[in-house]
Design a protein around this motif. Structure first.
Motif, mmCIF file in Angstrom:
data_model
loop_
_atom_site.group_PDB
_atom_site.id
_atom_site.type_symbol
_atom_site.label_atom_id
_atom_site.label_comp_id
_atom_site.label_asym_id
_atom_site.label_seq_id
_atom_site.Cartn_x
_atom_site.Cartn_y
_atom_site.Cartn_z
ATOM 1 N N HIS A 237 0.836 -1.210 0.000
ATOM 2 C CA HIS A 237 0.000 0.000 0.000
ATOM 3 C C HIS A 237 0.871 1.260 0.000
ATOM 4 O O HIS A 237 0.662 2.192 -0.786
ATOM 5 C CB HIS A 237 -0.921 -0.037 1.223
ATOM 6 C CG HIS A 237 -1.800 1.163 1.372
ATOM 7 N ND1 HIS A 237 -1.390 2.314 2.017
ATOM 8 C CD2 HIS A 237 -3.080 1.388 0.965
ATOM 9 C CE1 HIS A 237 -2.368 3.199 2.001
ATOM 10 N NE2 HIS A 237 -3.410 2.656 1.364
ATOM 11 N N GLY A 249 -6.979 2.185 0.833
ATOM 12 C CA GLY A 249 -6.997 0.837 1.394
ATOM 13 C C GLY A 249 -7.969 0.761 2.556
ATOM 14 O O GLY A 249 -8.786 1.661 2.752
ATOM 15 N N PHE A 260 -7.486 -2.736 -2.568
ATOM 16 C CA PHE A 260 -6.725 -1.513 -2.791
ATOM 17 C C PHE A 260 -7.301 -0.823 -4.021
ATOM 18 O O PHE A 260 -7.593 -1.484 -5.020
ATOM 19 C CB PHE A 260 -5.248 -1.810 -3.067
ATOM 20 C CG PHE A 260 -4.473 -2.357 -1.905
ATOM 21 C CD1 PHE A 260 -4.741 -1.957 -0.603
ATOM 22 C CD2 PHE A 260 -3.444 -3.267 -2.121
ATOM 23 C CE1 PHE A 260 -4.015 -2.460 0.472
ATOM 24 C CE2 PHE A 260 -2.708 -3.771 -1.068
ATOM 25 C CZ PHE A 260 -2.995 -3.372 0.239
#
Length: 274
Positions: A237, A249, A260
């Motif tokens: 992420h 996220g 995501f």
């Protein structure tokens, strides 16, 4: 007299043997990977021009040369033409041609097909030069994803510099990226009255999981808050912030608990990541 004659003969032989040490001493042949061999050289400052000096010979150890890692592609490139088998060369060339044929966005690491203009039912939707991507840098997508080349190149950058390093050797590495969403002419989070989503412009991709080579699965929904998969997913992420303009996220809102969201929207203040 016999003794003196023997001494004279001995000196003549010694002088002949050491007449041209620089030319007569050749390097010892060494094979790749073998233990170091000893070669001998004469130090000039210790070698009088008219007297052979055995004590001037010094041992010099040559470093061992390690053989490089051998791959099919390396063999095809490195072997001399008369040592390449026809089947090996044919297989390497076929693979190379197949990659070129399937390349999109001018990059052989982005495999798929060119689609062209994709219209949208809303005015703000659509993609001018769309591509349908099926794999990135050798990692397959669970479904062919429709996007523009800017997004495909951002995805490649993240796969190589973010996703792969985050997973490392766990499970043998990532085999497939599970795509939750790609192009769709809709509003943000499908909310009535909201702005058109970046998905509707070919700028976005949603990813819900990663299948590894050993068959195991890393999921955003099930792994984000776990001790084992959580750190890997959080590294993924974080590393997406830069290649992509928007990175969302599970910590962002209730709409992104199981995936995501990456898109290439541009902001004056830089990437928005949460």
């Amino acid at each position: 007299m016999k003794f003196l004659g023997g001494v004279i003969v001995g000196l003549l032989v010694a002088n002949a043997a050491f007449a041209a040490p620089d030319r007569s001493l050749r390097p010892v042949s060494r094979m790749l990977g073998e233990a170091p061999q000893k070669a001998y050289v004469l130090r000039p400052e210790m070698r009088p021009s008219n007297t052979p000096v055995l004590t001037a010979i010094t041992a010099v150890t040559a470093p061992a040369v390690m053989a490089p890692e051998v791959t099919e592609q390396a063999v095809a490139r490195a072997l001399r033409p008369n040592q390449r088998t026809k089947s090996l060369v044919k297989k390497a060339m076929a693979k190379k041609q197949a990659r070129k044929k399937g390349a999109v966005c001018g990059d052989v690491d982005i495999q798929g097909e060119f689609v062209g203009f994709v219209p949208g039912r809303f005015k703000a939707c659509g993609i001018q030069d769309a591509v349908k991507v099926r794999s990135i840098s050798g990692v397959g997508l669970s479904q062919q994803a429709l996007m523009n080349c800017r997004t495909a190149k951002a995805l490649k950058k993240w796969v190589n510099k973010g996703m792969k390093p985050a997973v490392g050797k766990a499970g043998g590495g990532v085999k497939e990226i599970r795509v939750a969403a790609h192009y769709a002419c809709r509003t943000r989070n499908n909310q009535p009255g909201a702005k058109i989503s970046e998905h509707g412009k070919g700028n976005a991709i949603d990813i819900s999981a990663f299948r590894l080579n050993d068959g195991s699965l890393i999921t955003v929904l099930g792994g984000w808050r776990t001790q084992h998969q959580g750190p890997i997913l959080k590294k993924m992420h974080k590393s997406a912030c830069g290649p992509f303009g928007t990175v969302l996220g599970p910590n962002s809102d209730r709409f992104h608990q199981d995936h995501f969201h990456f898109d290439t929207a541009k902001y004056r203040s830089g990437s928005y990541c949460k």
